[in-house]
Scaffold this active site. Structure first.
Site, PDB file in Angstrom:
ATOM      1  N   ASN A   1      27.450 -20.414 -12.640  1.00 55.59           N
ATOM      2  CA  ASN A   1      26.355 -20.947 -13.447  1.00 55.59           C
ATOM      3  C   ASN A   1      25.212 -21.389 -12.547  1.00 55.59           C
ATOM      4  O   ASN A   1      25.427 -21.903 -11.453  1.00 55.59           O
ATOM      5  CB  ASN A   1      26.818 -22.060 -14.396  1.00 55.59           C
ATOM      6  CG  ASN A   1      27.599 -23.168 -13.740  1.00 55.59           C
ATOM      7  OD1 ASN A   1      28.284 -22.977 -12.744  1.00 55.59           O
ATOM      8  ND2 ASN A   1      27.503 -24.358 -14.301  1.00 55.59           N
TER       9      ASN A   1
ATOM     10  N   GLU B   1      21.850 -23.622 -12.880  1.00 57.90           N
ATOM     11  CA  GLU B   1      21.115 -24.554 -13.743  1.00 57.90           C
ATOM     12  C   GLU B   1      19.664 -24.688 -13.274  1.00 57.90           C
ATOM     13  O   GLU B   1      19.279 -24.178 -12.221  1.00 57.90           O
ATOM     14  CB  GLU B   1      21.829 -25.906 -13.748  1.00 57.90           C
ATOM     15  CG  GLU B   1      23.236 -25.785 -14.305  1.00 57.90           C
ATOM     16  CD  GLU B   1      23.935 -27.115 -14.513  1.00 57.90           C
ATOM     17  OE1 GLU B   1      23.488 -28.141 -13.960  1.00 57.90           O
ATOM     18  OE2 GLU B   1      24.956 -27.116 -15.234  1.00 57.90           O
TER      19      GLU B   1
ATOM     20  N   CYS C   1      24.728 -19.178 -17.716  1.00 56.95           N
ATOM     21  CA  CYS C   1      26.165 -19.349 -17.496  1.00 56.95           C
ATOM     22  C   CYS C   1      26.700 -18.341 -16.474  1.00 56.95           C
ATOM     23  O   CYS C   1      26.133 -17.253 -16.286  1.00 56.95           O
ATOM     24  CB  CYS C   1      26.933 -19.134 -18.796  1.00 56.95           C
ATOM     25  SG  CYS C   1      26.647 -20.374 -20.044  1.00 56.95           S
TER      26      CYS C   1
ATOM     27  N   GLU D   1      29.227 -16.374 -16.694  1.00 56.61           N
ATOM     28  CA  GLU D   1      29.608 -15.078 -17.268  1.00 56.61           C
ATOM     29  C   GLU D   1      28.406 -14.142 -17.341  1.00 56.61           C
ATOM     30  O   GLU D   1      28.475 -12.959 -17.010  1.00 56.61           O
ATOM     31  CB  GLU D   1      30.171 -15.259 -18.686  1.00 56.61           C
ATOM     32  CG  GLU D   1      31.461 -16.061 -18.745  1.00 56.61           C
ATOM     33  CD  GLU D   1      31.242 -17.565 -18.915  1.00 56.61           C
ATOM     34  OE1 GLU D   1      30.249 -18.109 -18.384  1.00 56.61           O
ATOM     35  OE2 GLU D   1      32.085 -18.193 -19.592  1.00 56.61           O
TER      36      GLU D   1
ATOM     37  N   CYS E   1      30.820 -19.517 -23.710  1.00 53.31           N
ATOM     38  CA  CYS E   1      30.014 -20.087 -24.799  1.00 53.31           C
ATOM     39  C   CYS E   1      29.612 -18.976 -25.772  1.00 53.31           C
ATOM     40  O   CYS E   1      29.825 -17.785 -25.516  1.00 53.31           O
ATOM     41  CB  CYS E   1      28.781 -20.794 -24.232  1.00 53.31           C
ATOM     42  SG  CYS E   1      27.454 -19.665 -23.752  1.00 53.31           S
TER      43      CYS E   1
ATOM     44  N   CYS F   1      27.303 -16.245 -24.363  1.00 51.52           N
ATOM     45  CA  CYS F   1      28.017 -15.318 -23.475  1.00 51.52           C
ATOM     46  C   CYS F   1      28.928 -14.380 -24.262  1.00 51.52           C
ATOM     47  O   CYS F   1      29.081 -13.214 -23.889  1.00 51.52           O
ATOM     48  CB  CYS F   1      28.811 -16.095 -22.428  1.00 51.52           C
ATOM     49  SG  CYS F   1      27.757 -16.890 -21.195  1.00 51.52           S
TER      50      CYS F   1
HETATM   51  N1  THU Z   1      28.851 -22.928 -18.504  1.00 52.83           N
HETATM   52  C1  THU Z   1      29.182 -21.705 -17.985  1.00 52.83           C
HETATM   53  O1  THU Z   1      28.649 -21.284 -16.955  1.00 52.83           O
HETATM   54  N2  THU Z   1      30.111 -20.967 -18.643  1.00 52.83           N
HETATM   55  C2  THU Z   1      30.851 -21.402 -19.691  1.00 52.83           C
HETATM   56  O2  THU Z   1      31.738 -20.693 -20.135  1.00 52.83           O
HETATM   57  C3  THU Z   1      30.583 -22.721 -20.260  1.00 52.83           C
HETATM   58  C4  THU Z   1      29.385 -23.434 -19.737  1.00 52.83           C
HETATM   59  C5  THU Z   1      27.907 -23.754 -17.753  1.00 52.83           C
HETATM   60  C6  THU Z   1      26.528 -23.907 -18.313  1.00 52.83           C
HETATM   61  C7  THU Z   1      26.107 -25.220 -17.696  1.00 52.83           C
HETATM   62  O3  THU Z   1      25.599 -24.988 -16.408  1.00 52.83           O
HETATM   63  C8  THU Z   1      27.395 -26.018 -17.560  1.00 52.83           C
HETATM   64  O4  THU Z   1      28.435 -25.057 -17.644  1.00 52.83           O
HETATM   65  C9  THU Z   1      27.594 -27.087 -18.617  1.00 52.83           C
HETATM   66  O5  THU Z   1      27.403 -26.569 -19.885  1.00 52.83           O
END
Ligand code: THU
Length: 128
Positions: A41, A43, A52, A54, A85, A88
């Site tokens: 991920n 941010e 994310c 994925e 999520c 994704c």
């Molecule tokens: N996140 C992912 O990268 N993948 C997931 O399956 C769930 C959420 C990340 C997004 C964000 O940077 C952090 O997790 C919190 O939501």
């Protein structure tokens, strides 16, 4: 952890850029030739721009010209394993169809799903 795809997801997680949520996620996408495309991920101070793990893995693979995939592993440090999520799931459906999804945590606990179980009624090109 016997499956190298799980290990790849755990390793990818280490690269997560998650200074805001502190929630690090790794993904490892296996293509039809057995190659692994990793993602974490990423941010942003403008929180909504976060991508994310994925989707990073999928977009990396797509941008390299890869179109056929077998499995994806997702790693996070949670007791209840972290699933992809909604956004994704939609992207996974577009590029990977009913792919096998492996969830893993840092203790090596795993669960396996098909995307259809997590995303039973997807919208896709068939509606257009
Ligand atoms: N996140 C992912 O990268 N993948 C997931 O399956 C769930 C959420 C990340 C997004 C964000 O940077 C952090 O997790 C919190 O939501």
């Amino acid at each position: 952890m016997s499956d190298s795809l799980l290990v790849a997801a755990v390793v990818a997680r280490e690269h997560a850029f998650a200074p805001y949520s502190k929630f690090k996620v790794g993904a490892a996408l296996e293509d039809i030739d057995g190659r692994v495309h990793s993602g974490c991920n990423v941010e942003n101070a403008t929180y909504g721009l976060t991508v994310c793990a994925e989707r990073v893995a999928i977009f990396k693979a797509i941008s390299e010209g890869v179109r056929k995939f077998r499995r994806i592993a997702v790693a996070a440090d949670t007791e209840v394993l972290t699933p992809p999520c909604g956004a994704c799931r939609q992207i996974l459906w577009e590029f990977c169809g009913d792919i096998e999804i492996l969830l893993v945590n840092l203790q090596g606990k795993t669960e396996t799903y098909r995307l259809k179980e997590l995303f039973p009624k997807p919208f896709d090109v068939s509606y257009l």
